[in-house]
Design a protein around this motif. Structure first.
Motif, PDB file in Angstrom:
ATOM      1  N   GLN A 188       0.824  -1.207   0.000  1.00  0.00           N
ATOM      2  CA  GLN A 188       0.000   0.000   0.000  1.00  0.00           C
ATOM      3  C   GLN A 188       0.859   1.258   0.000  1.00  0.00           C
ATOM      4  O   GLN A 188       0.474   2.288  -0.552  1.00  0.00           O
ATOM      5  N   ASP A 199       0.479   1.543  -4.315  1.00  0.00           N
ATOM      6  CA  ASP A 199      -0.945   1.748  -4.047  1.00  0.00           C
ATOM      7  C   ASP A 199      -1.783   1.892  -5.302  1.00  0.00           C
ATOM      8  O   ASP A 199      -2.989   1.670  -5.276  1.00  0.00           O
ATOM      9  N   ALA A 238      -2.082  -4.209  -4.972  1.00  0.00           N
ATOM     10  CA  ALA A 238      -2.248  -3.647  -3.630  1.00  0.00           C
ATOM     11  C   ALA A 238      -3.670  -3.859  -3.129  1.00  0.00           C
ATOM     12  O   ALA A 238      -3.889  -4.153  -1.948  1.00  0.00           O
ATOM     13  N   GLN A 239      -4.640  -3.744  -4.029  1.00  0.00           N
ATOM     14  CA  GLN A 239      -6.037  -3.960  -3.643  1.00  0.00           C
ATOM     15  C   GLN A 239      -6.278  -5.427  -3.287  1.00  0.00           C
ATOM     16  O   GLN A 239      -6.920  -5.738  -2.275  1.00  0.00           O
ATOM     17  N   ALA A 261      -4.710  -6.193   0.076  1.00  0.00           N
ATOM     18  CA  ALA A 261      -5.509  -5.722   1.209  1.00  0.00           C
ATOM     19  C   ALA A 261      -6.668  -6.670   1.486  1.00  0.00           C
ATOM     20  O   ALA A 261      -6.984  -6.956   2.655  1.00  0.00           O
ATOM     21  N   TRP A 268      -9.460   0.335   3.386  1.00  0.00           N
ATOM     22  CA  TRP A 268      -8.438   0.835   2.463  1.00  0.00           C
ATOM     23  C   TRP A 268      -8.848   0.555   1.021  1.00  0.00           C
ATOM     24  O   TRP A 268      -8.692   1.411   0.151  1.00  0.00           O
ATOM     25  N   HIS A 296      -9.479   3.234  -1.889  1.00  0.00           N
ATOM     26  CA  HIS A 296      -8.467   3.315  -2.947  1.00  0.00           C
ATOM     27  C   HIS A 296      -8.721   2.404  -4.146  1.00  0.00           C
ATOM     28  O   HIS A 296      -8.040   2.542  -5.169  1.00  0.00           O
TER      29      HIS A 296
END
Length: 224
Positions: free
Chosen positions: A80, A84, A89-90, A93, A115, A119
């Motif tokens: 992240q 990001d 990154a998604q 998470a 998050w 994002h």
């Protein structure tokens, strides 16, 4: 080298033109070439980021498989911070939220899911909202869960939203509304939907009747 009169006139015209516009043309060329170089650098940077993020995501996936919550959180935080803007990154998470949830660390699970909500792209945001609603359901934060499910989730997730709403409403003992939610989920499902049988069971457990198009899927017989 001698030039004839016509050539001398052309050279003089060019010199006059360049004297007037040469500086402007030079700066325009610098801007265009600079933009092109920046574009190539950005594409190269994005490709490098994607490769690096992919390697880190593999590390996180191994942590998720091993149920190593601490490592999953470290890797997700690193991604992240550094990557990001990538889809990795998604996904990281979401994976980190899963390990946190299974470790009964609901606070961290909610942080990771939030998050993604803040994002992620539309698809990942929707997945995060559905899972976050599930965490809120476990925390008995029913109103917050219903609000999360009503917060701009794309229509393509209508089945999952209605099903999860039904779960929350059952927890609130609002059975009539829960039946409506489950029926809406079933009505939106194709016959081959993998969750159709489970939703039918949940609906019938609270005294509901599946719509006709769901009748071809029978709940498993109770054990004797």
């Amino acid at each position: 080298m001698a030039y004839d009169l016509e050539e001398q006139e052309q050279i003089a015209t060019f010199k006059a033109f360049w004297s007037r516009f040469g500086n402007l043309i030079t700066w325009v060329l610098i801007a265009v070439l600079g933009s092109y170089a920046a574009y190539n650098f950005w594409n190269s940077h994005k490709r490098t980021q994607s490769v690096e993020a992919s390697a880190l995501y593999d590390e996180l996936a191994n942590a998720v498989t091993a149920n190593d919550n601490a490592k999953a959180q470290r890797v997700a935080a690193d991604m992240q911070k550094k990557y990001d803007s990538t889809s990795y990154a998604q996904m990281a998470a979401l994976g980190a939220a899963k390990t946190a949830f299974e470790a009964n660390d609901l606070k961290t699970a909610k942080t990771q899911l939030q998050w993604v909500v803040d994002h992620g792209n539309d698809e990942y945001k929707a997945i995060a909202k559905l899972r976050l609603a599930g965490v809120l359901l476990d925390e008995k934060a029913y109103d917050a869960a219903l609000k999360m499910l009503s917060d701009g989730i794309p229509q393509q997730f209508a089945v999952e939203v209605s099903d999860r709403k039904g779960d929350v409403l059952v927890a609130q003992n609002k059975l009539a509304e829960a039946r409506q939610a489950y029926v809406a989920a079933l009505a939106a499902m194709p016959k081959e939907h993998p969750a159709r049988q489970l939703v039918t069971v949940k609906l019938e457990a609270i005294g509901g009747t599946a719509p006709a198009e769901a009748k071809d899927v029978k709940a498993p017989a109770a054990a004797a």
